[in-house]
Write an enzyme that holds these catalytic residues in place. Sequence first.
Site, mmCIF file in Angstrom:
data_model
loop_
_atom_site.group_PDB
_atom_site.id
_atom_site.type_symbol
_atom_site.label_atom_id
_atom_site.label_comp_id
_atom_site.label_asym_id
_atom_site.label_seq_id
_atom_site.Cartn_x
_atom_site.Cartn_y
_atom_site.Cartn_z
ATOM 1 N N LYS A 60 51.613 37.432 56.140
ATOM 2 C CA LYS A 60 50.549 37.976 55.286
ATOM 3 C C LYS A 60 50.645 39.488 55.354
ATOM 4 O O LYS A 60 51.128 40.042 56.347
ATOM 5 C CB LYS A 60 49.167 37.516 55.790
ATOM 6 C CG LYS A 60 48.096 37.546 54.733
ATOM 7 C CD LYS A 60 48.119 36.292 53.889
ATOM 8 C CE LYS A 60 47.013 36.264 52.871
ATOM 9 N NZ LYS A 60 46.916 34.929 52.242
HETATM 10 P P1 NAD Z 1 40.064 37.443 44.006
HETATM 11 O O1 NAD Z 1 40.109 38.847 44.439
HETATM 12 O O2 NAD Z 1 40.702 37.074 42.715
HETATM 13 O O3 NAD Z 1 38.549 36.901 43.958
HETATM 14 C C1 NAD Z 1 37.682 36.946 45.033
HETATM 15 C C2 NAD Z 1 36.283 36.706 44.485
HETATM 16 O O4 NAD Z 1 35.391 36.537 45.580
HETATM 17 C C3 NAD Z 1 35.743 37.820 43.615
HETATM 18 O O5 NAD Z 1 35.149 37.245 42.469
HETATM 19 C C4 NAD Z 1 34.642 38.457 44.479
HETATM 20 O O6 NAD Z 1 33.586 38.984 43.709
HETATM 21 C C5 NAD Z 1 34.199 37.259 45.262
HETATM 22 N N1 NAD Z 1 33.483 37.546 46.504
HETATM 23 C C6 NAD Z 1 33.844 38.353 47.531
HETATM 24 N N2 NAD Z 1 32.886 38.330 48.480
HETATM 25 C C7 NAD Z 1 31.923 37.489 48.037
HETATM 26 C C8 NAD Z 1 30.681 37.044 48.540
HETATM 27 N N3 NAD Z 1 30.236 37.450 49.725
HETATM 28 N N4 NAD Z 1 29.942 36.179 47.804
HETATM 29 C C9 NAD Z 1 30.374 35.751 46.605
HETATM 30 N N5 NAD Z 1 31.543 36.120 46.071
HETATM 31 C C10 NAD Z 1 32.298 36.995 46.769
HETATM 32 O O7 NAD Z 1 40.715 36.610 45.206
HETATM 33 P P2 NAD Z 1 41.332 35.134 45.144
HETATM 34 O O8 NAD Z 1 42.796 35.268 44.948
HETATM 35 O O9 NAD Z 1 40.505 34.304 44.239
HETATM 36 O O10 NAD Z 1 41.130 34.668 46.659
HETATM 37 C C11 NAD Z 1 39.939 34.056 47.123
HETATM 38 C C12 NAD Z 1 40.222 33.335 48.426
HETATM 39 O O11 NAD Z 1 41.251 32.344 48.222
HETATM 40 C C13 NAD Z 1 40.746 34.200 49.571
HETATM 41 O O12 NAD Z 1 40.294 33.670 50.793
HETATM 42 C C14 NAD Z 1 42.258 34.031 49.474
HETATM 43 O O13 NAD Z 1 42.916 34.326 50.694
HETATM 44 C C15 NAD Z 1 42.316 32.558 49.130
HETATM 45 N N6 NAD Z 1 43.554 32.123 48.501
HETATM 46 C C16 NAD Z 1 44.035 32.724 47.376
HETATM 47 C C17 NAD Z 1 45.204 32.248 46.799
HETATM 48 C C18 NAD Z 1 45.739 32.818 45.511
HETATM 49 O O14 NAD Z 1 46.710 32.254 44.984
HETATM 50 N N7 NAD Z 1 45.169 33.857 44.951
HETATM 51 C C19 NAD Z 1 45.916 31.196 47.402
HETATM 52 C C20 NAD Z 1 45.387 30.589 48.549
HETATM 53 C C21 NAD Z 1 44.212 31.069 49.095
#
Ligand code: NAD
Length: 422
Positions: free
Chosen positions: A114
């Site tokens: 990561k």
């Molecule tokens: P992103 O940046 O696209 O979206 C994150 C969202 O979470 C945003 O809408 C933000 O406003 C919201 N957020 C942050 N803190 C918050 C809170 N306290 N309450 C409500 N909403 C809140 O990120 P993402 O890619 O969607 O990733 C989200 C999660 O999924 C992370 O834990 C990431 O590690 C995990 N993840 C992502 C992927 C991927 O392909 N993008 C793959 C596996 C896991």
Amino acid sequence: MAGEDNKKHYRLLSCNEASKHHFERAANKVKIDRQHRSWLKIPFREIAVHLPVVMDDGSLKIFEGYRVQHNNARGPHKGGIRYHPEVSIDHVRGLASWMTWKTALLNLPLGGAKGGVKCDAKNMSEGELERLTRKYTQAISVDIGPYQDVPAPDVNTDEKVMAWMMDEYSKLRGYNPAVVTGKPVDLGGSPGRKDATGRGVASIVEHWANSNNYKMAESTAAIQGFGNVGYYTAHHLNEMGCKIVAVSDTGAAVVNEDGFDVEKLFRHKQETGSVAGCPGSTTLESSEIFSVRCDFLIPAALENAITKDNLADIKAAVIFEAANGPTCPLVEPELAEKGITIVPDILTNSGGVVVSYFEWVQNLQQFSWTAEQVDLELQRKMKNAYQRVVDKASEKKVSLRIAAYMLAIEKVLSAARTRGAY
Ligand code: NAD
């Protein structure tokens, strides 16, 4: 004193502590010697860099960046890049180890890594983000590569950031799109990568629903976070007939008992910057998402979303961890006592890395798959992993989380033992 004990008991664990907590509990159930047990817990390589970036106002700002490569016994390191003010070396360490367990659980020939840069990406211009991304790529370029370590998007990074990384790496080390995944399709990205994590989450929800007498068309879901994972999870669940009754972002939670038109909600968020005030819904505090009555609760934002502060409010039957580490491990026993099942992150959100793997394969083959082929293979992998976790949990009488970790540890252990002290 009792109060202090209580506080100590509920101290939030960091990602690294949470990952080790789950590892230890699962390792207790696996035949593993002391040396491998110590080895599999620690990262192979940790890179810390300082990145001078010229900001739009002409000032020079120094950013901290990291890349942690946890384990590559099963193949090149693989894992996302996060841009967030909370990024630290310890944070990235935990996230990197989760990637090792996820790729192993899904039986992908990859390891875990990561990366991240401590920055307030939401308040930076596109030009600043591009200059930062190029500096970061230059700084880690000798340690990444198609057979070494392959980054991907994570929180606040997207296909544009991956395109900059690919371009910068190619300038330095020769054209090679397989160095990162999650690229735009026109630059060697895979069809289906953008929505793969949400697609995978929805598919795990459907498998769980089918085996637990829930009908998707009669079920309701509440989703914390409406970024890449949250939005696409809502989109695909909605297509399966499931009603999305609540969604939150950092600013607010919105509730609509009749179920949201997900695309309208998405457009509202794009136009106004928040889900708050979406027509036809009630707007609540962001944290109130956890008290909404629903069948499926889907945290899709950041770590430690479910803690002692909202444990008592949760009314859902099951939590699908779409984010990495959204449940504080120390409250899991109480969730179990309440009869709430947790479907763990390393299974639930693995669709993203599965399609990243397909993208890497296509780049190495220099041959593109169709969207249908990608989706078919993704569905096959998700179903297979879900069934293996459920079977292991039932055979060993452990939670789905422990079962998932046991399967992952067994895979990595077998590769590490077979390769020797490589
Ligand atoms: P992103 O940046 O696209 O979206 C994150 C969202 O979470 C945003 O809408 C933000 O406003 C919201 N957020 C942050 N803190 C918050 C809170 N306290 N309450 C409500 N909403 C809140 O990120 P993402 O890619 O969607 O990733 C989200 C999660 O999924 C992370 O834990 C990431 O590690 C995990 N993840 C992502 C992927 C991927 O392909 N993008 C793959 C596996 C896991």
